[in-house]
Design an enzyme around this catalytic site. Structure first.
Site, PDB file in Angstrom:
ATOM      1  N   LEU A  45       0.867  -1.170   0.000  1.00 11.01           N
ATOM      2  CA  LEU A  45       0.000   0.000   0.000  1.00 11.01           C
ATOM      3  C   LEU A  45       0.907   1.224   0.000  1.00 11.01           C
ATOM      4  O   LEU A  45       1.905   1.263   0.719  1.00 11.01           O
ATOM      5  CB  LEU A  45      -0.891   0.022   1.241  1.00 11.01           C
ATOM      6  N   ASP A  46       0.550   2.232  -0.787  1.00  7.98           N
ATOM      7  CA  ASP A  46       1.337   3.459  -0.815  1.00  7.98           C
ATOM      8  C   ASP A  46       1.375   4.102   0.569  1.00  7.98           C
ATOM      9  O   ASP A  46       0.455   3.917   1.373  1.00  7.98           O
ATOM     10  CB  ASP A  46       0.727   4.454  -1.803  1.00  7.98           C
TER      11      ASP A  46
END
Length: 315
Positions: A45-46
């Site tokens: 996930l960013d």
């Protein structure tokens, strides 16, 4: 600071990743809290993003690749009128444009080509590797990058909220899909550009109604209730395999499988099956060919020889 004494630990943690740190940073913080010898996450996930990040400890790392390829759902906030070099709010603004009047018909016309099997260009600031190196590393050095296109699947994308120049989107997609790219392409279709201002992962199959834990909750549990309470937050390996065909072996079959032997039985062909022993414990992953021959692919070694529980429903 005292040195952490890591331990053998098997299980799956449904972490609610906070904003502002990478998936690997979140993993390492959780691994230290649990004192787990071995851990891995199931798809990045960013740093901007929050939400479900399944973490696998010990033998559960052997199914991380299966979870990585699973269907996922997100809520995203798209800001119209500005594009950035990262396709999200963490990047530098590249271009600003006026946002035209957009009615529901125009919005649906822009969304329609983003559904189904589509070709998508990855963001240049992404973990996708090119020449053995992540694209973001090349981008940070200022190298010219031609981000690759690849085929992805978007099962659903719809607008769930709208406020001035912001759209809230619900996206269900397959492995490898970049929501940032969907928002970027939506903005171009609308003629004004767009970027992601907020992103939250809601679920990852088979964990479609997940009970997630934040790092703060886990820290409090560890401090106030101890390690047993912390360990109770983990799901067994079986929970991550509920979406795969199950195959049951008797005691003799389980013994032979554990020795790496192939077995023939009245089983339907399948590329991946979860193989269970007589007490309901998952023994490993296998493949069954058209002739009903089961070949072990990846076997689990339980700490202390624990037989494990009956396979639970996914949470």
């Amino acid at each position: 600071m005292s040195r952490i004494k890591f331990r053998r630990l098997d299980g799956i943690l449904l972490l609610d990743k906070p904003q502002g740190i990478s998936s690997n940073q979140a993993l390492q913080q959780a691994r230290r809290l649990f004192r787990a010898e071995k851990g891995g996450h199931t798809g990045s996930l960013d740093p901007l993003a929050t939400g479900l990040l399944p973490l696998c400890f010990g033998e559960a790392t052997k199914i991380a690749g299966l979870l990585l390829g699973s269907r996922k759902a997100y809520d995203a906030v798209a800001v119209l009128g500005a594009t950035t070099d990262t396709d999200d709010a963490d990047g530098a603004v590249l271009r600003q444009r006026a946002v035209p009047q957009i009615d529901d018909v125009a919005l649906e016309a822009a969304l329609a080509p983003l559904r189904g099997r589509i070709r998508q260009r990855a963001p240049i600031y992404s973990a996708l590797k090119q020449g053995g190196e992540p694209l973001y590393a090349k981008a940070r050095r200022g190298e010219a990058i031609e981000a690759p296109e690849r085929e992805v699947e978007v099962h659903a994308i719809s607008v769930t909220g709208r406020q001035q120049d912001r759209l809230t989107l619900r996206v269900e997609c397959g492995s490898g899909t970049y929501v940032r790219s969907l928002v970027r392409d939506l903005g171009e279709a609308l003629g004004c550009g767009a970027h992601v201002a907020a992103l939250r992962r809601l679920w990852v199959e088979p964990f479609v109604s997940p009970r997630m834990f934040t790092l703060e909750q886990l820290q409090t549990l560890a401090e106030q209730e101890g390690e047993a309470a912390l360990d109770a937050c983990l799901l067994p390996i079986e929970a991550g395999l509920s979406g795969y065909p199950q195959l049951r072996l008797d005691e003799e079959g389980a013994r032979r499988l554990g020795m790496g032997q192939r077995l023939r039985g009245p089983w339907a062909a399948a590329d991946t099956v979860a193989v269970y022993g007589p007490l309901g414990q998952v023994l490993g992953l296998g493949r069954v060919d058209e002739g009903g021959l089961l070949s072990p692919q990846r076997l689990f070694v339980r700490a202390g020889g624990d037989a494990g529980p009956e396979p639970p429903a996914a949470q």
